[in-house]
Design a protein around this motif. Structure first.
Motif, PDB file in Angstrom:
ATOM      1  N   ALA A  87     -44.050  19.131  14.912  1.00 52.81           N
ATOM      2  CA  ALA A  87     -44.220  19.428  13.487  1.00 52.81           C
ATOM      3  C   ALA A  87     -44.038  20.911  13.202  1.00 52.81           C
ATOM      4  N   GLU A  88     -44.380  21.771  14.167  1.00 50.02           N
ATOM      5  CA  GLU A  88     -44.235  23.218  13.998  1.00 50.02           C
ATOM      6  C   GLU A  88     -42.814  23.700  14.274  1.00 50.02           C
ATOM      7  N   ALA A  89     -42.065  22.973  15.103  1.00 50.72           N
ATOM      8  CA  ALA A  89     -40.736  23.423  15.517  1.00 50.72           C
ATOM      9  C   ALA A  89     -39.686  23.080  14.466  1.00 50.72           C
ATOM     10  N   LYS A  90     -38.819  24.049  14.171  1.00 49.10           N
ATOM     11  CA  LYS A  90     -37.727  23.799  13.219  1.00 49.10           C
ATOM     12  C   LYS A  90     -36.635  22.939  13.869  1.00 49.10           C
ATOM     13  N   TYR A  91     -36.530  23.020  15.181  1.00 50.70           N
ATOM     14  CA  TYR A  91     -35.519  22.253  15.923  1.00 50.70           C
ATOM     15  C   TYR A  91     -36.207  21.489  17.051  1.00 50.70           C
ATOM     16  N   PRO A  92     -36.935  20.430  16.702  1.00 48.39           N
ATOM     17  CA  PRO A  92     -37.691  19.693  17.733  1.00 48.39           C
ATOM     18  C   PRO A  92     -36.796  18.788  18.573  1.00 48.39           C
TER      19      PRO A  92
END
Length: 268
Positions: free
Chosen positions: A170-175
């Motif tokens: 949820a925090e990562a822009k590119y998970p």
């Protein structure tokens, strides 16, 4: 919420199994990992593209993680200089608890939500860089905190997790979410989840370095000549590219210091 990495193993009474059966079942589970990675290829592609773009513009790649995940990041980062001839600080692996934690578990290091950003300040991380959080569960506070602060400073953020819908993703822009399911040994994410993370790290660093021009054809033309095996490999590569005999190729390689430079010198 129970994540699949924590679900009970599909096998029971492991202590009663013959060794042959233990190994067969572990192998069966391991065979599911590349298939799980395949499903995440579109996510991996996006992460590689942004990483390559940032690094072409002078940025660096950082990995943060705890335990097995942190160690895998450190391994991948440490292998980039000898493989691709890049500076040692171009890809940086940071593990919760510091370098001591590479060999020995540091209690509760992963639970500090502020420490990752403190650790990253030692490297003057900035908005040219990319930060990838590695966490099998996707719940590690150390990783969540680091990604959260990086987002606030306009740093590109990615992650490699082995559950869907995790706080880290949820925090990562590119998970990148590789859902590996229950482990053979319940909760032991150094097994399938760790294997999946290693595969993704291989893809991320190798594909990025190819985009940065560190590979020619299918050869590691910028590799460091740090032992006799690599010198021999480099000599063969120079021979193949130039048609020189072994002795002349070895001399040229030693003179120029890399396969790329040796071949370029010969073709001038």
């Amino acid at each position: 919420m129970e994540f699949t990495t924590e679900k009970s193993s599909n096998y029971n009474n492991l202590e009663l199994m013959p060794v042959k059966e233990i190994l067969q079942h572990m192998n069966e589970e391991d065979q599911t990992v590349p298939l799980a990675v395949a499903k995440a290829l579109p996510q991996i592609e996006k992460l590689v593209e942004v990483t390559a773009a940032r690094m072409k513009a002078g940025g660096r790649l950082f990995y943060i993680g705890a335990g097995t995940s942190g160690r895998l990041g450190v391994v991948d980062a440490s292998e980039c200089p000898p493989t691709f001839g890049v500076p040692f600080d171009m890809v940086v692996g940071i593990i919760a608890g510091g370098d001591t934690a590479i060999r020995k578990s540091v209690e509760y290091a992963e639970d500090d939500i502020e420490q990752a950003w403190i650790d990253l300040q030692e490297f003057n991380i900035n908005d040219k860089d990319v930060l990838v959080g590695i966490a099998a569960s996707g719940t590690t506070p150390y990783v969540i905190g680091g990604l959260k602060m990086a987002n606030q400073h306009n740093i590109a953020t990615g992650c490699i997790v082995c559950n869907s819908g995790s706080p880290v993703a949820a925090e990562a822009k590119y998970p990148v979410e590789v859902v590996t399911g229950p482990e053979f040994l319940t909760g032991s994410t150094r097994m399938k989840a760790g294997t999946a993370q290693k595969l993704v790290l291989n893809m991320l660093s190798t594909a990025t370095m190819i985009q940065l021009g560190k590979v020619k054809g299918n050869r590691m033309v910028d590799m460091q000549l740090s032992n006799n095996k690599l010198v021999d490999r480099g000599t063969r590569m120079v021979m193949n590219e130039t048609g020189l005999d072994e002795q002349t190729a070895a001399k040229l390689l030693k003179q120029e210091g890399s396969v790329r430079k040796a071949v370029d010198f010969y073709k001038k």
